[in-house]
Design an enzyme around this catalytic site. Structure first.
Site, PDB file in Angstrom:
ATOM      1  NE  ARG A 117      43.472  40.126  38.439  1.00 35.70           N
ATOM      2  CZ  ARG A 117      42.725  40.136  39.537  1.00 35.70           C
ATOM      3  NH1 ARG A 117      41.457  39.729  39.508  1.00 35.70           N
ATOM      4  NH2 ARG A 117      43.246  40.554  40.670  1.00 35.70           N
ATOM      5  CB  THR A 387      35.219  36.013  43.632  1.00 32.62           C
ATOM      6  OG1 THR A 387      35.906  37.253  43.671  1.00 32.62           O
ATOM      7  CG2 THR A 387      35.956  35.088  42.692  1.00 32.62           C
ATOM      8  CB  THR A 405      36.035  38.163  40.668  1.00 34.80           C
ATOM      9  OG1 THR A 405      35.544  38.872  41.792  1.00 34.80           O
ATOM     10  CG2 THR A 405      37.339  38.768  40.228  1.00 34.80           C
ATOM     11  CG  ASN A 407      38.140  42.998  43.993  1.00 36.90           C
ATOM     12  OD1 ASN A 407      38.395  41.950  44.577  1.00 36.90           O
ATOM     13  ND2 ASN A 407      38.694  44.142  44.342  1.00 36.90           N
ATOM     14  CG  ASP A 429      42.420  42.171  43.556  1.00 36.27           C
ATOM     15  OD1 ASP A 429      42.078  42.361  44.731  1.00 36.27           O
ATOM     16  OD2 ASP A 429      41.925  41.278  42.844  1.00 36.27           O
ATOM     17  N   GLY A 480      36.625  34.311  47.548  1.00 33.53           N
ATOM     18  CA  GLY A 480      36.959  34.723  48.916  1.00 33.53           C
ATOM     19  C   GLY A 480      38.284  35.449  49.018  1.00 33.53           C
TER      20      GLY A 480
HETATM   21  O1  DON Z   1      41.426  38.288  42.181  1.00 33.76           O
HETATM   22  C1  DON Z   1      41.317  38.278  43.391  1.00 33.76           C
HETATM   23  O2  DON Z   1      42.099  37.696  44.116  1.00 33.76           O
HETATM   24  C2  DON Z   1      40.155  38.999  44.035  1.00 33.76           C
HETATM   25  N1  DON Z   1      39.709  40.035  43.173  1.00 33.76           N
HETATM   26  C3  DON Z   1      39.093  38.007  44.347  1.00 33.76           C
HETATM   27  C4  DON Z   1      37.923  38.631  45.035  1.00 33.76           C
HETATM   28  C5  DON Z   1      37.045  37.660  45.705  1.00 33.76           C
HETATM   29  O3  DON Z   1      37.277  36.486  45.727  1.00 33.76           O
HETATM   30  C6  DON Z   1      35.878  38.223  46.385  1.00 33.76           C
HETATM   31  N2  DON Z   1      35.052  37.168  46.870  1.00 33.76           N
HETATM   32  N3  DON Z   1      34.481  36.467  47.356  1.00 33.76           N
END
Ligand code: DON
Length: 576
Positions: A117, A387, A405, A407, A429, A480
């Site tokens: 991350r 993502t 991702t 994001n 986030d 998502g």
């Molecule tokens: O880490 C996370 O929870 C978000 N940054 C994920 C973003 C995401 O899934 C966007 N997508 N479809």
């Protein structure tokens, strides 16, 4: 319906609109876009592979992983090959300028999770996205140079390969380098995706490459990324220091400085992925291996499934009774998620308690079988996406479940000249202003406030499910935002609880509840009219949203693997 719930209905569009303004309108892409242009269900035939399987959102990336499997690589070799290839062929979300989580289960029984991350830059401050005059959140955590965390993907994938792979980096990166250097043919999904993100990407240095003459490269044209090819070659030769030091790092920091960003060479030098112990939970005798913090994915799924397990066999899929229980379980798990979870290096996460069966029993006892609980307070936000999840299995039974991702689609929109890649907007986030919704409408607390060096809480949930004999059954995860958690949980429930095939489990219409906003979202076909009416009568605020998430899964079957790509979008399962 109560007055409060009626109010909730009225508030949804208004608040969502306000929030899209906060993000400058750049991230209000329609959900169909991130699904590769198709928010409706399309046939996703299950693919059989006697030896191995790769399922991702890009056919070319799945083929890259498969090429490595056929050369004798294991699942980790193939996953890293797929990850780097996605950075080339699926630039909305595939990345080297972002981060992710990889969950590994080796046939010899070893399990491991690696957290790569992004982290907040050293110069980040708690209120850096709050306008000092108005006290309101700005859109700087979403768009532009300040939105990025320090990228983790290159370090994480290299580390996973070194520990669990069998091939050198240069070998697994060869397909990605080839795709960047020689180019690949743009398909209509990629074209539509690029076109819809022009307002974001077109503001920054990537516009000449991604919008030559003001237009996205047409479907059928060849798309070459020379700068990216060069960066990938440097990484292939030098390892992570090809990215975190030297000319790529210099190019990244120069672009940050030019655009008012704060990532420095020191930030890049300090970045380290973290090995984590996967959360090991059970559901009706099956074992789940899921992602611990800095992702909330594993705890939230575990808490949900533990609550559901207390009810004995669940009502049938498609009934109001089932949707109600699922919703109430999700609601409770998300309330904990949003308040209590954060980077464990900075906050004490009550992991044992939240994942315990006793705690689940206590939460389950508060569920009224006939009435919705109301989550106190109501706030929401707009929902941009991108993502990508990919699942890999090899001939020896090793499996890898990875979600990565930037994001939002194309992340912050910032593209690094000479580096050839997009930077994430993962800083959103964090709870940039605790108590105020982020772009996924998540209302989070102090545990996820910004601190230099801290990982922002994720919802990514790359998961591996073992059957009652301890053998791999499923490798699954999704994209998502918070809908990752609900969609992954639902695919698993559809297989274990409702005895569906993987193809049916993935195709089955989904629902989503994340505590706040207090609405039960559902896809077309999830409920009959009578079921929807029953749910409303119970007090649920129903909201139809198609394309809730984008999952890619693998299931072990007799004699091999079945791969199923997201039926609502683009992608491909490639087996051999
Ligand atoms: O880490 C996370 O929870 C978000 N940054 C994920 C973003 C995401 O899934 C966007 N997508 N479809």
């Amino acid at each position: 319906m109560s007055r409060r719930l009626r109010l909730a209905f009225l508030l949804v569009p208004v608040v969502a609109l306000a929030s899209s303004c906060r993000h400058g309108g750049a991230h209000t892409v329609d959900i169909g876009t991130y699904l590769g242009g198709e928010a409706t269900l399309v046939a996703a035939e299950p693919v059989f592979g006697a030896h191995g399987m790769v399922v991702s959102n890009s056919g070319l990336a799945s083929e890259a992983g498969n090429e490595i499997l056929r050369q004798g690589g294991n699942a980790v070799d193939a996953a890293v090959a797929t990850g780097f290839a996605l950075a080339v062929t699926y630039p909305f979300a595939g990345n080297i300028g972002g981060g992710g989580f990889m969950n590994i289960h080796m046939a010899d029984g070893r399990t491991a999770a690696i957290d790569y991350r992004e982290v907040a830059p050293l110069a980040a401050t708690r209120d850096m996205y709050v306008d000092p005059v108005t006290g309101k959140l700005t859109n700087k955590s979403v768009l532009g140079h300040l939105a990025s965390g320090v990228p983790g993907s290159v370090a994480g994938m290299a580390e996973a390969l070194a520990k669990y792979g069998t091939m050198p980096l240069a070998k697994v990166m060869a397909p990605a380098i080839r795709l960047a250097k020689e180019g690949f043919v743009v398909d209509s999904g990629l074209f539509r995706g690029m076109r819809s993100d022009r307002s974001n990407v077109g503001r920054f240095a990537g516009k000449d490459l991604f919008f030559p003459g003001g237009e996205a490269p047409k479907a059928g044209s060849r798309f070459v990324q020379s700068d990216l090819a060069h960066t990938l070659e440097l990484i292939a030769v030098r390892g992570p220091s090809g990215f975190y030091a030297g000319e790529v790092a210099d190019a990244l920091v120069a672009e940050e400085k030019r655009g008012g960003g704060i990532i420095t060479l020191e930030d890049l030098k300090r970045y380290k992925p973290e090995w984590r112990t996967p959360i090991r939970s059970t559901y009706r005798g099956y074992t789940l291996l899921t992602m611990p913090p800095a992702s909330s994915g594993g705890i939230t799924m575990t808490e949900t499934l533990n609550i559901l397990e207390t009810f004995g066999p669940l009502p049938k899929y498609g009934t109001a009774a089932y949707a109600h229980l699922l919703t109430e379980a999700f609601r409770r798990a998300f309330i904990d998620r949003n308040e209590k979870l954060g980077d464990p290096a900075f906050v004490k996460v009550p992991m044992e308690q939240l994942t315990s069966k006793a705690y689940a029993r206590q939460l389950a006892s508060g569920i009224d079988r006939m009435h919705a609980t109301v989550t106190p307070a109501f706030k929401t936000g707009a929902e941009p996406d991108h993502t990508t999840h990919y699942s890999v299995a090899d001939n020896n039974g090793n499996v890898v479940s990875t979600t990565t991702t930037l994001n939002g689609g194309y992340g912050s929109g910032v593209w690094i000249p000479k580096g050839g890649f997009f930077m994430n907007n993962e800083m959103d986030d964090f709870a940039a202003q605790p108590g105020t919704p982020n772009m996924f409408g998540l209302v989070q607390g102090e545990a996820n406030a910004i601190v230099p060096g801290k990982r922002m809480l994720s919802a990514m949930a790359p998961t591996i499910v073992l059957d009652r004999d301890g053998k791999v059954l499923l490798v699954v995860g999704a994209a998502g935002g918070p809908r990752i958690i609900t969609a992954t949980t639902e695919v698993i429930l559809n297989v274990i609880e409702h005895s569906m095939s993987l193809a049916d489990a993935m195709r089955a219409p989904r629902l989503h509840h994340q505590s706040l906003p207090d609405s039960l979202r559902y896809e077309d076909g999830a409920f009959s009219v009578a079921v929807a009416d029953s749910l409303r009568a119970m007090g649920h605020a129903l909201l139809r949203t198609n394309g809730l998430a984008n999952a890619n899964g693998i299931m072990r079957v007799n004699g091999g693997w079945i791969g199923v790509r997201e039926p609502r979008g683009a992608g491909k399962a490639v087996g051999y």
